[in-house]
Each structure stands twice: as structure tokens, then as C-alpha cells.
Design an enzyme around this catalytic site. Structure first.
Site, short mmCIF file in Angstrom:
data_model
loop_
_atom_site.label_atom_id
_atom_site.label_comp_id
_atom_site.label_asym_id
_atom_site.label_seq_id
_atom_site.Cartn_x
_atom_site.Cartn_y
_atom_site.Cartn_z
N CYS A 96 0.86 -1.20 0.00
CA CYS A 96 0.00 0.00 0.00
C CYS A 96 0.89 1.24 0.00
CB CYS A 96 -0.89 0.04 1.23
SG CYS A 96 -1.77 -1.48 1.63
N CYS A 99 2.17 3.28 -3.19
CA CYS A 99 1.35 4.31 -3.84
C CYS A 99 0.78 5.33 -2.86
CB CYS A 99 0.20 3.67 -4.60
SG CYS A 99 0.75 2.53 -5.88
N HIS A 100 0.60 4.95 -1.62
CA HIS A 100 -0.08 5.84 -0.67
C HIS A 100 0.84 6.39 0.42
CE1 HIS A 100 -3.88 4.97 -2.59
NE2 HIS A 100 -3.77 3.67 -2.35
N CYS A 197 -35.12 -2.83 11.17
CA CYS A 197 -34.05 -2.17 11.93
C CYS A 197 -34.61 -0.93 12.62
CB CYS A 197 -32.92 -1.73 11.00
SG CYS A 197 -32.39 -2.93 9.77
N ARG A 240 -22.11 -6.54 12.70
CA ARG A 240 -23.18 -6.06 13.57
C ARG A 240 -24.54 -6.19 12.87
NH1 ARG A 240 -25.35 -6.21 17.16
NH2 ARG A 240 -25.23 -5.23 19.18
N CYS A 244 -27.75 -8.51 14.27
CA CYS A 244 -29.13 -8.07 14.49
C CYS A 244 -30.09 -8.85 13.60
CB CYS A 244 -29.25 -6.56 14.27
SG CYS A 244 -28.63 -5.61 15.70
C1 HEC Z 1 -35.17 -6.27 18.30
C2 HEC Z 1 -34.48 -5.01 18.23
C3 HEC Z 1 -33.41 -4.81 17.15
C4 HEC Z 1 -33.59 -4.87 15.78
C5 HEC Z 1 -34.83 -5.23 15.01
C6 HEC Z 1 -32.31 -4.49 15.21
N1 HEC Z 1 -31.40 -4.24 16.20
FE1 HEC Z 1 -29.54 -3.51 15.96
N2 HEC Z 1 -29.22 -3.64 17.95
C7 HEC Z 1 -30.14 -4.06 18.88
C8 HEC Z 1 -29.53 -4.14 20.19
C9 HEC Z 1 -30.22 -4.55 21.48
C10 HEC Z 1 -28.18 -3.76 20.01
C11 HEC Z 1 -27.08 -3.67 21.07
C12 HEC Z 1 -27.27 -2.46 21.90
C13 HEC Z 1 -27.31 -1.22 21.06
O1 HEC Z 1 -28.38 -0.87 20.57
O2 HEC Z 1 -26.27 -0.61 20.82
C14 HEC Z 1 -28.04 -3.41 18.58
C15 HEC Z 1 -26.89 -2.90 18.02
C16 HEC Z 1 -26.77 -2.49 16.70
C17 HEC Z 1 -25.62 -1.79 16.15
C18 HEC Z 1 -24.38 -1.35 16.91
C19 HEC Z 1 -24.63 -0.01 17.55
C20 HEC Z 1 -23.39 0.64 18.07
O3 HEC Z 1 -23.48 1.58 18.87
O4 HEC Z 1 -22.31 0.26 17.69
C21 HEC Z 1 -25.88 -1.59 14.82
C22 HEC Z 1 -24.99 -0.91 13.82
C23 HEC Z 1 -27.18 -2.17 14.55
N3 HEC Z 1 -27.68 -2.69 15.71
C24 HEC Z 1 -27.77 -2.19 13.30
C25 HEC Z 1 -28.98 -2.83 13.04
C26 HEC Z 1 -29.51 -3.02 11.71
C27 HEC Z 1 -28.85 -2.56 10.42
C28 HEC Z 1 -30.69 -3.67 11.87
C29 HEC Z 1 -31.61 -4.18 10.78
C30 HEC Z 1 -31.02 -5.12 9.85
C31 HEC Z 1 -30.91 -3.86 13.30
N4 HEC Z 1 -29.84 -3.35 13.97
C32 HEC Z 1 -32.05 -4.42 13.86
C33 HEC Z 1 -31.47 -4.34 18.65
C34 HEC Z 1 -32.04 -4.43 17.40
C1 HEC Z 2 -0.18 0.67 -7.55
C2 HEC Z 2 -0.71 1.72 -6.73
C3 HEC Z 2 -1.64 1.34 -5.57
C4 HEC Z 2 -1.43 0.45 -4.58
C5 HEC Z 2 -0.26 -0.50 -4.39
C6 HEC Z 2 -2.56 0.57 -3.69
N1 HEC Z 2 -3.42 1.51 -4.14
FE1 HEC Z 2 -5.02 2.26 -3.17
N2 HEC Z 2 -5.43 3.48 -4.73
C7 HEC Z 2 -4.68 3.56 -5.90
C8 HEC Z 2 -5.36 4.43 -6.83
C9 HEC Z 2 -4.87 4.77 -8.24
C10 HEC Z 2 -6.51 4.88 -6.19
C11 HEC Z 2 -7.61 5.82 -6.74
C12 HEC Z 2 -8.41 5.14 -7.78
C13 HEC Z 2 -9.22 3.99 -7.26
O1 HEC Z 2 -10.21 4.23 -6.53
O2 HEC Z 2 -8.88 2.83 -7.55
C14 HEC Z 2 -6.52 4.28 -4.87
C15 HEC Z 2 -7.49 4.53 -3.91
C16 HEC Z 2 -7.43 4.04 -2.62
C17 HEC Z 2 -8.31 4.45 -1.56
C18 HEC Z 2 -9.37 5.54 -1.65
C19 HEC Z 2 -8.66 6.85 -1.49
C20 HEC Z 2 -9.52 8.07 -1.57
O3 HEC Z 2 -9.17 9.09 -0.97
O4 HEC Z 2 -10.53 8.04 -2.26
C21 HEC Z 2 -7.97 3.73 -0.45
C22 HEC Z 2 -8.61 3.79 0.92
C23 HEC Z 2 -6.88 2.86 -0.83
N3 HEC Z 2 -6.58 3.09 -2.14
C24 HEC Z 2 -6.26 1.96 0.00
C25 HEC Z 2 -5.23 1.13 -0.38
C26 HEC Z 2 -4.65 0.13 0.49
C27 HEC Z 2 -5.05 -0.12 1.94
C28 HEC Z 2 -3.68 -0.49 -0.22
C29 HEC Z 2 -2.86 -1.68 0.19
C30 HEC Z 2 -3.61 -2.90 0.47
C31 HEC Z 2 -3.63 0.14 -1.53
N4 HEC Z 2 -4.60 1.10 -1.58
C32 HEC Z 2 -2.73 -0.17 -2.53
C33 HEC Z 2 -3.48 2.96 -6.11
C34 HEC Z 2 -2.90 2.00 -5.31
#
Ligand code: HEC
Ligand code: HEC
Length: 283
Positions: A96, A99-100, A197, A240, A244
Site C-alpha cells: 500500500c 502508492c499511498h 431495523c 453487527r 441483528c
Molecule cells: C429487536 C431489536 C433490534 C432490531 C430489530 C435491530 N437491532 Fe440492531 N441492535 C439491537 C440491540 C439490542 C443492540 C445492542 C445495543 C445497542 O443498541 O447498541 C443493537 C446494536 C446495533 C448496532 C451497533 C450499535 C453501536 O453503537 O455500535 C448496529 C450498527 C445495529 N444494531 C444495526 C442494526 C440493523 C442494520 C438492523 C436491521 C437489519 C438492526 N440493527 C435491527 C437491537 C435491534
Molecule cells: C499501484 C498503486 C496502488 C497500490 C499499491 C494501492 N493503491 Fe489504493 N489506490 C490507488 C489508486 C490509483 C486509487 C484511486 C483510484 C481507485 O479508486 O482505484 C486508490 C485509492 C485508494 C483508496 C481511496 C482513497 C480516496 O481518498 O478516495 C484507499 C482507501 C486505498 N486506495 C487503500 C489502499 C490500500 C489499503 C492499499 C494496500 C492494500 C492500496 N490502496 C494499494 C493505487 C494504489
């Protein structure tokens, strides 16, 4: 036996959620499920954000402070992530850093605009997918397996370069239909329990479900990958989602599926302005 136990657990969850929430707003879940999937169910928070914050801090306050004092176990991944950024792999003999910049420091701020529309993908590019895309296209290396140690470490390290910077995801132009799809998924009732959700994270945020206080979806996308006590491991935002969905007894998709990428765009966009802070730490 295992299935029975799981089923009983889920039954307890349904009963508990039912008890805690009382009756479900307008109409039964079954009625709502027959509505067209294009209609977004109108749900509003059951309490003000200030009241929710108060409950959240009262519930988690001490525990979170204590956890923070002991340090975040996910911090250990950061050093390994940095090493990975400088490591040459793949058929093109590049890292990485080639290039970066050394330690990939030129990617500071890059995480703030992800997920975003990508023309080659004709869909939504998430941060972990961008990293794997660079490995494949730019380095001739294999993509890292999602949720593997190296994948999480590298993603977390590169994202940490944007710590303290505000999320500023765009949903304009070609991103718009994908944002709409993500929103629809967030509000769609699914699974055997017929939850969406939004029922939990919009309408009933601040209420308890079993041992958890359900969080409001503001600040859901700013701190992943993060450490989760219940996993005893570091994981991603999409892990996550899957957790859920499992609790909802709904079908789960693979990591970085189109559905999860659209969902991630929706959730991250509504978190615009939040400061990135990885790794996070949650119960
Ligand atoms: C029955 C209730 C319920 C439903 C439906 C639900 N969740 Fe959750 N979710 C929770 C609980 C409980 C937690 C853990 C505590 C909290 O809310 O941070 C959680 C945690 C999360 C977190 C982490 C929050 C954090 O602070 O990092 C994410 C992201 C999340 N849920 C996304 C979703 C998504 C996307 C869906 C739908 C696909 C979904 N949840 C559906 C109850 C629910
Ligand atoms: C040979 C050069 C090259 C290497 C090696 C490379 N990248 Fe990239 N990377 C690029 C180019 C070119 C772009 C912009 C075009 C694209 O989205 O592909 C980019 C875009 C990105 C972006 C988005 C940057 C932005 O600001 O939008 C991320 C994040 C990234 N690279 C992560 C990585 C990581 C982590 C690695 C190693 C695992 C890696 N790249 C290896 C060339 C490279």
C-alpha cells in the site's frame, strides 16, 4: 437440542420485547408486512434525543468508563495494520505504501467519504471493499477474507488515519438510488419476528430489550471496526448487521453484498458530521 434452545431464547426475546415495548404503534406487525415494500413505514422516536441520551448514559455510563480505563483490546490490531500497509504482497511487488506513502499516510481523510458510488462497480464502494479492490487491481494480491484478523487490522489502521475527522458521505447523483435502497432495507420488516431495523433503532431506541438498552442510530457508523465484549473479538459494522438480522430471525447475506453496502451507505449518511473514532468499543 441446540435448535430448541435457540428457539426458546428467541421466544424469550420476543416476549421480552413485547413486554418492554407494550403494544406496537399502529397496526399489527403482520398488517404492516403486507404494505408495498416501496413505502417507508412512518416511525418516530418514542422519546426526545436528550431523554434517550440520559437513559443511555445511565445504563452504560459506568461500564463504558470502566472498559475505557482498562484499554481497548482492539488497539493491538493497529500496529499490525500499519505493518500490513508497508508489506509487499502480490504479483506486482507492491505494498500500500508504494502508492499511498510510508505507513499509507496519504490516506488520511480517505475514510470520511466512504461508502460512495463507484463507476467501475456500478454500485456502492465501502472502505473495506476499496482496500481489497486495491489489493487485487493494483497489487495483484488476493483479497483479504472479510472479518479475518489481517482484514480487520488493515482496515482499522487505514481508517484510524481519519480519526477525529467528520464523516461526509454523499448521496447525490448516481449514489441516490442506492441510498434509497438502503433506506428501504432499514425500514423493511423481515424475519420470523417481523421486525425492521428502524423499529428498534428509531422508534424504540432508549428502551430495553433483554439485557441491552437499544441505541439510537445516530453514531452507529463512526466507530467500526471495533471491539465488542459479547464477541470477545474485534469486528466490523457489517458483522453487527448480521448479528441483528440473526436476532430478527431473518436471512443473512454475505459480507459486502450489495444489500449490506447500500444499507451501510444509508446508515453512514445519516451519521454525517459524526467524528470517526476507531476502534470503537461496545458491550
Ligand atoms: C429487536 C431489536 C433490534 C432490531 C430489530 C435491530 N437491532 Fe440492531 N441492535 C439491537 C440491540 C439490542 C443492540 C445492542 C445495543 C445497542 O443498541 O447498541 C443493537 C446494536 C446495533 C448496532 C451497533 C450499535 C453501536 O453503537 O455500535 C448496529 C450498527 C445495529 N444494531 C444495526 C442494526 C440493523 C442494520 C438492523 C436491521 C437489519 C438492526 N440493527 C435491527 C437491537 C435491534
Ligand atoms: C499501484 C498503486 C496502488 C497500490 C499499491 C494501492 N493503491 Fe489504493 N489506490 C490507488 C489508486 C490509483 C486509487 C484511486 C483510484 C481507485 O479508486 O482505484 C486508490 C485509492 C485508494 C483508496 C481511496 C482513497 C480516496 O481518498 O478516495 C484507499 C482507501 C486505498 N486506495 C487503500 C489502499 C490500500 C489499503 C492499499 C494496500 C492494500 C492500496 N490502496 C494499494 C493505487 C494504489
Amino acid at each position: 437440542m441446540y435448535r430448541l434452545v435457540t428457539f426458546l431464547k428467541m421466544f424469550v426475546l420476543t416476549a421480552a420485547v413485547g413486554l418492554v415495548f407494550g403494544t406496537f404503534g399502529s397496526g399489527t406487525p403482520a398488517q404492516a408486512a403486507t404494505k408495498s415494500s416501496a413505502t417507508i413505514e412512518q416511525l418516530t422516536p418514542s422519546m426526545s434525543y436528550a431523554e434517550y441520551k440520559k437513559r443511555y448514559e445511565k445504563y452504560y455510563g459506568d461500564a463504558t468508563a470502566q472498559m475505557a480505563e482498562e484499554g481497548n483490546p482492539a488497539d493491538f490490531l493497529l500496529d499490525d495494520g500499519k505493518d500490513l500497509a508497508n508489506k509487499v504482497v502480490g504479483s506486482k511487488g507492491k505494498s500500500c505504501a508504494s502508492c499511498h506513502g510510508k505507513d499509507a499516510v496519504k490516506l488520511k481523510g480517505a475514510a470520511t467519504t466512504f461508502p460512495r458510488y463507484d463507476a467501475a462497480l456500478k454500485g456502492i464502494m465501502t472502505f473495506p471493499l476499496q482496500i481489497n479492490t486495491c489489493r487485487e487491481r493494483q497489487m495483484g494480491a488476493k483479497p483479504l477474507k472479510y472479518e479475518s484478523y489481517d482484514q480487520l487490522a488493515l482496515t482499522m489502521y487505514i481508517k484510524s488515519l481519519s480519526n477525529g475527522m467528520p464523516i461526509r458521505v454523499s448521496i447525490d447523483g448516481l449514489a441516490q438510488p442506492f441510498y434509497k435502497k438502503g433506506e428501504a432495507t432499514y425500514y423493511r420488516r423481515q424475519g420470523q419476528l417481523n421486525f425492521s431495523c428502524a423499529i428498534c433503532h428509531v422508534q424504540y431506541a432508549g428502551y430495553k430489550a433483554r439485557a441491552n438498552l437499544i441505541s439510537n442510530n445516530k453514531h452507529h457508523a463512526d466507530h467500526w471496526p471495533g471491539y465488542r465484549l459479547k464477541w470477545n473479538k474485534t469486528g466490523s459494522l457489517q458483522r453487527r448487521f448480521r448479528g441483528c438480522l440473526k436476532n430478527m430471525r431473518a436471512k443473512r447475506k454475505p459480507y459486502e453484498s450489495a444489500e449490506y453496502r447500500d444499507l451501510e451507505l444509508y446508515l453512514t449518511y445519516i451519521n454525517n458530521g459524526d467524528l470517526i473514532q476507531v476502534p470503537g468499543m461496545r458491550m
